[in-house]
Design a protein around this motif. Structure first.
Motif, PDB file in Angstrom:
ATOM      1  N   LEU A  94       3.205   4.100  -4.233  1.00 31.25           N
ATOM      2  CA  LEU A  94       4.657   4.379  -4.764  1.00 31.25           C
ATOM      3  C   LEU A  94       4.812   4.953  -6.168  1.00 31.25           C
ATOM      4  CD1 LEU A  94       6.547   0.964  -3.374  1.00 31.25           C
ATOM      5  CD2 LEU A  94       5.952   3.509  -2.268  1.00 31.25           C
ATOM      6  N   GLY A 101      10.375   1.300  -5.205  1.00 26.09           N
ATOM      7  CA  GLY A 101      10.745   0.287  -4.522  1.00 26.09           C
ATOM      8  C   GLY A 101      11.950   0.058  -4.333  1.00 26.09           C
ATOM      9  N   LEU A 104      12.916   2.294  -1.424  1.00 26.06           N
ATOM     10  CA  LEU A 104      11.994   2.013  -0.094  1.00 26.06           C
ATOM     11  C   LEU A 104      13.327   0.854   0.525  1.00 26.06           C
ATOM     12  CD1 LEU A 104       9.966   1.498   1.793  1.00 26.06           C
ATOM     13  CD2 LEU A 104       8.838  -0.282   0.189  1.00 26.06           C
ATOM     14  N   ILE A 143      12.460  -6.531  -1.190  1.00 22.03           N
ATOM     15  CA  ILE A 143      11.361  -5.758  -1.235  1.00 22.03           C
ATOM     16  C   ILE A 143      10.669  -6.261  -2.502  1.00 22.03           C
ATOM     17  CG2 ILE A 143      10.061  -3.664  -1.790  1.00 22.03           C
ATOM     18  CD1 ILE A 143      11.537  -3.452   0.877  1.00 22.03           C
ATOM     19  N   ALA A 211       7.775   2.834   6.263  1.00 19.42           N
ATOM     20  CA  ALA A 211       7.033   2.623   5.074  1.00 19.42           C
ATOM     21  C   ALA A 211       6.178   3.678   4.853  1.00 19.42           C
ATOM     22  CB  ALA A 211       6.329   1.217   4.929  1.00 19.42           C
ATOM     23  N   PHE A 214       7.975   7.018   4.084  1.00 24.49           N
ATOM     24  CA  PHE A 214       8.499   6.928   2.948  1.00 24.49           C
ATOM     25  C   PHE A 214       7.508   7.172   1.736  1.00 24.49           C
ATOM     26  CE2 PHE A 214       9.450   4.460  -1.169  1.00 24.49           C
ATOM     27  CZ  PHE A 214      10.972   4.976  -1.475  1.00 24.49           C
ATOM     28  N   GLU A 215       6.280   6.687   1.984  1.00 29.53           N
ATOM     29  CA  GLU A 215       4.919   6.779   1.130  1.00 29.53           C
ATOM     30  C   GLU A 215       4.944   8.481   0.989  1.00 29.53           C
ATOM     31  OE1 GLU A 215       0.913   4.893   0.422  1.00 29.53           O
ATOM     32  OE2 GLU A 215       1.117   5.668   2.387  1.00 29.53           O
ATOM     33  N   PHE A 219      12.523   9.105  -0.380  1.00 24.77           N
ATOM     34  CA  PHE A 219      13.971   8.597   0.396  1.00 24.77           C
ATOM     35  C   PHE A 219      14.394   9.903   0.793  1.00 24.77           C
ATOM     36  CE2 PHE A 219      18.637   7.674  -0.156  1.00 24.77           C
ATOM     37  CZ  PHE A 219      18.503   6.865   0.963  1.00 24.77           C
TER      38      PHE A 219
END
Length: 298
Positions: A94, A101, A104, A143, A211, A214-215, A219
């Protein structure tokens, strides 16, 4: 003391875990799933797995959670079988993802809300980490991340914690909380309440995929999806930077809000945008937001 209901609930969770593990083999062949009769916190347990050197995706689900945690260390209380208490852990980089985070949490909320919609429950998202239906809380997301010697320097062991109300919301809480059964989500038998394992099977693949997306994309890949479910959009809000929930503070301790305005969505870093009295958008990255007006006598 273990009961017949506990035994049946654990059997349902174990069967669901086996089905999930088999279905996940093509996408996540190293996925592990741990079903616990009782744990203090699924997030704490999953964080410890990372400290012990685990580097493959993992799921922790508990029938009974005795010290569940919400954001800022708050207690998340859950009756066995009536709430899904689940943590999904995996290594993520991230470092270069805008918002990290914090953003996330919004992406995860979007994924969970979409799964709820597919089941028939019209879930919305209250920034930064709550799931709502008609202004009542359905669940929450926590998270957490830490370094691990088992991972490359840029990666973190990231734990996605989810608490989701399935059924049995006490009458005294129904003005503030709701559950899936109330909104027509049933178990395998017609009219029966949804079960933890049933929801785990539906959610875990979506959470892992979300997830990883997102990585890769941040966003930005979730912004439009989030906006369609934004429970605050266009509403007058008050904001505080402290972590105590404004609605439950005693009158003598209740501070005035540090900002007020109209919620105008979120930006690509996951910050809440607030239009102030002059119509200027101000990003809000940390703290509490309430749509409830402050009583005049406070």
């Amino acid at each position: 003391m273990s009961t017949d209901a506990d035994a049946a609930g654990l059997a349902e969770l174990h069967a669901a875990a086996e089905q999930l593990w088999l279905a996940a083999q093509s996408r996540w062949p190293t996925l592990s799933i741990e079903v616990l009769p009782e744990v203090d916190s699924t997030n704490s347990h999953a964080m410890a797995m990372g400290r012990q050197g685990l580097s493959d995706p993992a799921v922790v689900v508990a029938w009974r959670q005795t010290a569940g945690r919400g954001r800022a260390g708050r207690v998340w209380q859950a009756e066995p079988g009536q709430t899904l208490t689940l943590s999904v852990a995996l290594p993520l980089d991230l470092t270069h993802v805008p918002g990290g985070g914090s953003a996330l949490s919004l992406a995860v909320g979007t994924v969970v809300a979409e799964v709820m919609e597919a089941l028939g429950a019209p879930a919305q998202l209250k920034w930064p980490n709550d799931l709502w239906i008609q202004d009542r809380k359905l669940g929450g997301i926590l998270i957490e991340a830490s370094h691990s010697t088992a991972l490359p320097p840029d990666q973190r062991w990231v734990v996605i914690g989810l608490g989701l109300n399935l059924w049995g919301t006490p009458a005294e809480w129904r003005s503030e909380r709701c559950d899936l059964h109330e909104w027509g989500v049933h178990g395998d038998a017609p009219g029966s309440p949804p079960q933890p394992g049933q929801l785990m099977r539906a959610l875990v693949p979506a959470l892992l995929e979300g997830a990883q997306l997102f990585e890769r994309s941040g966003f930005a890949a979730f912004m439009a999806r989030y906006a369609r479910r934004d429970a605050l959009l266009g509403r007058a809000v008050n904001l505080w930077r402290h972590q105590a929930p404004p609605a439950t503070l005693q009158a003598a301790l209740h501070p005035s809000p540090e900002a007020s305005g109209t919620a105008a969505g979120v930006d690509a870093q996951g910050a809440l945008l607030i239009h102030d009295a002059h119509g200027r958008p101000q990003p809000w990255r940390l703290g509490e937001v309430s749509v409830r007006p402050i009583p005049d006598h406070l």
